[in-house]
Design a protein around this motif. Structure first.
Motif, mmCIF file in Angstrom:
data_model
loop_
_atom_site.group_PDB
_atom_site.id
_atom_site.type_symbol
_atom_site.label_atom_id
_atom_site.label_comp_id
_atom_site.label_asym_id
_atom_site.label_seq_id
_atom_site.Cartn_x
_atom_site.Cartn_y
_atom_site.Cartn_z
ATOM 1 N N ASN A 258 -28.469 10.860 -48.942
ATOM 2 C CA ASN A 258 -28.203 9.333 -48.552
ATOM 3 C C ASN A 258 -28.003 9.008 -46.320
ATOM 4 O O ASN A 258 -28.201 7.832 -45.996
ATOM 5 N N ILE A 259 -27.378 9.628 -46.639
ATOM 6 C CA ILE A 259 -27.098 10.556 -44.359
ATOM 7 C C ILE A 259 -28.494 10.482 -44.295
ATOM 8 O O ILE A 259 -28.180 9.727 -42.714
ATOM 9 N N LEU A 260 -29.670 11.048 -44.981
ATOM 10 C CA LEU A 260 -30.654 11.117 -44.166
ATOM 11 C C LEU A 260 -31.304 9.793 -43.965
ATOM 12 O O LEU A 260 -31.447 9.379 -43.043
ATOM 13 N N SER A 261 -31.132 8.797 -45.039
ATOM 14 C CA SER A 261 -31.442 7.943 -44.908
ATOM 15 C C SER A 261 -31.457 6.894 -43.742
ATOM 16 O O SER A 261 -31.945 5.942 -43.420
ATOM 17 N N LEU A 262 -30.076 7.567 -44.076
ATOM 18 C CA LEU A 262 -29.472 6.131 -42.896
ATOM 19 C C LEU A 262 -29.537 6.080 -41.712
ATOM 20 O O LEU A 262 -30.025 5.581 -40.737
ATOM 21 N N GLU B 119 -31.775 3.986 -39.389
ATOM 22 C CA GLU B 119 -31.255 4.046 -37.654
ATOM 23 C C GLU B 119 -30.142 4.046 -36.901
ATOM 24 O O GLU B 119 -29.554 3.848 -35.861
ATOM 25 N N LEU B 120 -29.430 4.457 -38.536
ATOM 26 C CA LEU B 120 -27.952 3.893 -37.715
ATOM 27 C C LEU B 120 -27.032 5.808 -36.849
ATOM 28 O O LEU B 120 -27.582 6.845 -37.334
ATOM 29 N N LYS B 121 -26.466 5.460 -36.140
ATOM 30 C CA LYS B 121 -25.539 6.320 -35.719
ATOM 31 C C LYS B 121 -24.837 7.461 -36.749
ATOM 32 O O LYS B 121 -23.865 6.167 -36.911
ATOM 33 N N GLU B 122 -24.112 8.435 -36.339
ATOM 34 C CA GLU B 122 -23.441 9.687 -37.232
ATOM 35 C C GLU B 122 -21.973 8.440 -36.813
ATOM 36 O O GLU B 122 -21.454 8.223 -38.311
ATOM 37 N N GLY B 123 -21.366 8.337 -35.753
ATOM 38 C CA GLY B 123 -20.011 7.603 -35.906
ATOM 39 C C GLY B 123 -20.617 5.997 -36.601
ATOM 40 O O GLY B 123 -19.375 6.017 -37.973
ATOM 41 N N GLU B 124 -21.327 5.634 -37.099
ATOM 42 C CA GLU B 124 -21.654 4.314 -37.583
ATOM 43 C C GLU B 124 -22.043 4.712 -38.880
ATOM 44 O O GLU B 124 -20.810 3.552 -40.178
ATOM 45 N N ILE B 125 -22.298 6.240 -40.045
ATOM 46 C CA ILE B 125 -21.846 6.552 -41.188
ATOM 47 C C ILE B 125 -20.731 6.925 -41.595
ATOM 48 O O ILE B 125 -20.304 6.201 -42.403
ATOM 49 N N ALA B 126 -20.516 7.364 -40.384
ATOM 50 C CA ALA B 126 -18.799 8.288 -40.995
ATOM 51 C C ALA B 126 -17.831 6.627 -41.309
ATOM 52 O O ALA B 126 -17.358 7.347 -42.488
ATOM 53 N N GLN C 54 -17.117 11.754 -38.628
ATOM 54 C CA GLN C 54 -18.043 11.786 -37.620
ATOM 55 C C GLN C 54 -18.903 13.474 -38.293
ATOM 56 O O GLN C 54 -20.151 14.440 -38.736
ATOM 57 N N GLN C 55 -17.834 14.487 -38.124
ATOM 58 C CA GLN C 55 -18.318 15.798 -38.675
ATOM 59 C C GLN C 55 -19.169 16.169 -39.739
ATOM 60 O O GLN C 55 -19.799 16.771 -39.816
ATOM 61 N N ALA C 56 -18.291 15.159 -40.373
ATOM 62 C CA ALA C 56 -18.791 15.302 -42.061
ATOM 63 C C ALA C 56 -20.266 15.227 -42.051
ATOM 64 O O ALA C 56 -20.995 15.608 -42.898
ATOM 65 N N VAL C 57 -20.487 13.915 -41.566
ATOM 66 C CA VAL C 57 -21.833 13.219 -41.319
ATOM 67 C C VAL C 57 -22.881 14.516 -40.494
ATOM 68 O O VAL C 57 -23.532 14.537 -41.310
ATOM 69 N N SER C 58 -21.899 15.007 -39.560
ATOM 70 C CA SER C 58 -23.115 16.078 -39.145
ATOM 71 C C SER C 58 -23.391 17.410 -39.657
ATOM 72 O O SER C 58 -24.737 17.730 -39.918
#
Length: 67
Positions: A8-12, A17-24, A31-35
């Motif tokens: 899911n995270i890689l897809s986003l 083309e979402l930024k890590e902060g947007e996904i978080a 954001q650290q968890a996304v990274s």
């Protein structure tokens, strides 16, 4: 194999083309968890590719030695 969360995270990141902060924010995680999840998923993919390349090389060597 990637987890659903990793997929899911890689897809986003790469498809939407979402930024890590947007996904978080959208997943209600840091954001650290996304990274960290992204980094772990990409490492798994690298390892799968290396393993696949190694298997192809081994198979090619066996095929060539039979000739």
């Amino acid at each position: 194999m990637l987890t659903e969360k990793e997929k899911n995270i890689l897809s986003l990141i790469y498809m939407k083309e979402l930024k890590e902060g947007e996904i978080a924010m959208s997943l209600n995680i840091s954001q650290q968890a996304v990274s960290k999840t992204k980094r772990r998923a990409l490492q798994k993919i690298r390892e799968m590719v290396r393993k696949d390349e190694k298997n192809e090389t081994t198979s090619a060597s066996k095929t060539n030695s039979r000739r």
